[in-house]
Design a protein around this motif. Structure first.
Motif, PDB file in Angstrom:
ATOM      1  N   ALA A 225       0.830  -1.205   0.000  1.00  0.00           N
ATOM      2  CA  ALA A 225       0.000   0.000   0.000  1.00  0.00           C
ATOM      3  C   ALA A 225       0.868   1.260   0.000  1.00  0.00           C
ATOM      4  O   ALA A 225       0.573   2.228  -0.728  1.00  0.00           O
ATOM      5  N   LYS A 226       1.938   1.249   0.768  1.00  0.00           N
ATOM      6  CA  LYS A 226       2.812   2.422   0.822  1.00  0.00           C
ATOM      7  C   LYS A 226       3.563   2.611  -0.489  1.00  0.00           C
ATOM      8  O   LYS A 226       3.774   3.747  -0.922  1.00  0.00           O
TER       9      LYS A 226
ATOM     10  N   LYS B  87       2.405   1.803  -3.430  1.00  0.00           N
ATOM     11  CA  LYS B  87       1.420   2.387  -4.346  1.00  0.00           C
ATOM     12  C   LYS B  87       1.261   3.882  -4.078  1.00  0.00           C
ATOM     13  O   LYS B  87       1.161   4.684  -5.009  1.00  0.00           O
ATOM     14  N   GLN B  88       1.233   4.263  -2.804  1.00  0.00           N
ATOM     15  CA  GLN B  88       1.112   5.679  -2.452  1.00  0.00           C
ATOM     16  C   GLN B  88       2.337   6.462  -2.934  1.00  0.00           C
ATOM     17  O   GLN B  88       2.202   7.565  -3.459  1.00  0.00           O
TER      18      GLN B  88
ATOM     19  N   SER C 266       2.097   6.908  -6.632  1.00  0.00           N
ATOM     20  CA  SER C 266       1.096   7.940  -6.919  1.00  0.00           C
ATOM     21  C   SER C 266       1.668   9.333  -6.660  1.00  0.00           C
ATOM     22  O   SER C 266       1.498  10.246  -7.475  1.00  0.00           O
ATOM     23  N   ASP C 267       2.339   9.487  -5.524  1.00  0.00           N
ATOM     24  CA  ASP C 267       2.962  10.773  -5.196  1.00  0.00           C
ATOM     25  C   ASP C 267       4.025  11.149  -6.224  1.00  0.00           C
ATOM     26  O   ASP C 267       4.161  12.321  -6.596  1.00  0.00           O
TER      27      ASP C 267
END
Length: 158
Positions: free
Chosen positions: A78-79, A81-82, A85-86
């Motif tokens: 999840a991190k 992916k974040q 995205s960032d």
């Protein structure tokens, strides 16, 4: 001599007494050995129970560690992916800023002298390069931070 005469005369009784004494010793030894066998059986039962408890405890710990590792892996994904995205958002912002600087430099080129135009173009290129490098550095730093957090979360704790 009289004792010898009595011994020869009562040899059956003496032999029966001696055999009874030997039988008594054998029964005592048998009882003692039976007690030892029972004691060893009880010890074996206790050891088997302790072994079963240890196996159950190990299985619980393994399950806990497995769940902890799975959770850490999910958090890691999840991190990541974040972070991706960032990173895309930062790249988009950097591209937008570069485009704005190019438009500004093209407008200024017609306004005044050639030196200002060259200065603005160089400034635009330097700023674009800095933004790209800072974005890459931030992405690497975030990825390293998430890797460390994953290892911390996955590490078994007692």
């Amino acid at each position: 001599m009289t004792y010898l005469y009595l011994a020869v005369k009562a040899w059956r009784e003496i032999l029966i007494g001696l055999l009874a004494f030997i039988l008594l010793i054998c029964l005592t030894l048998l009882n003692h050995k039976t007690g030892q066998i029972e004691k060893f059986k009880q010890t074996e039962i206790v050891l088997q129970a302790e072994n079963a408890k240890a196996k159950a405890s190990a299985a619980l710990k393994e399950k806990k560690w497995s769940e902890q590792q799975l959770k850490a892996e999910q958090n890691y994904n999840a991190k990541i992916k974040q972070i991706e995205s960032d990173s895309r958002l930062a790249n988009a912002s950097a591209d937008s800023l570069s485009k704005q600087l190019k438009i500004a430099s093209s407008r200024l080129s017609s306004a005044t002298c050639e030196a200002k135009t060259e200065y603005i173009e160089i400034e635009s290129n330097v700023l674009s390069y800095c933004v790209r490098e800072y974005t890459k550095m931030a992405e690497r730093a975030d990825a390293e931070r998430v890797d460390k957090e994953k290892l911390d979360e996955a590490w078994p704790s007692d």
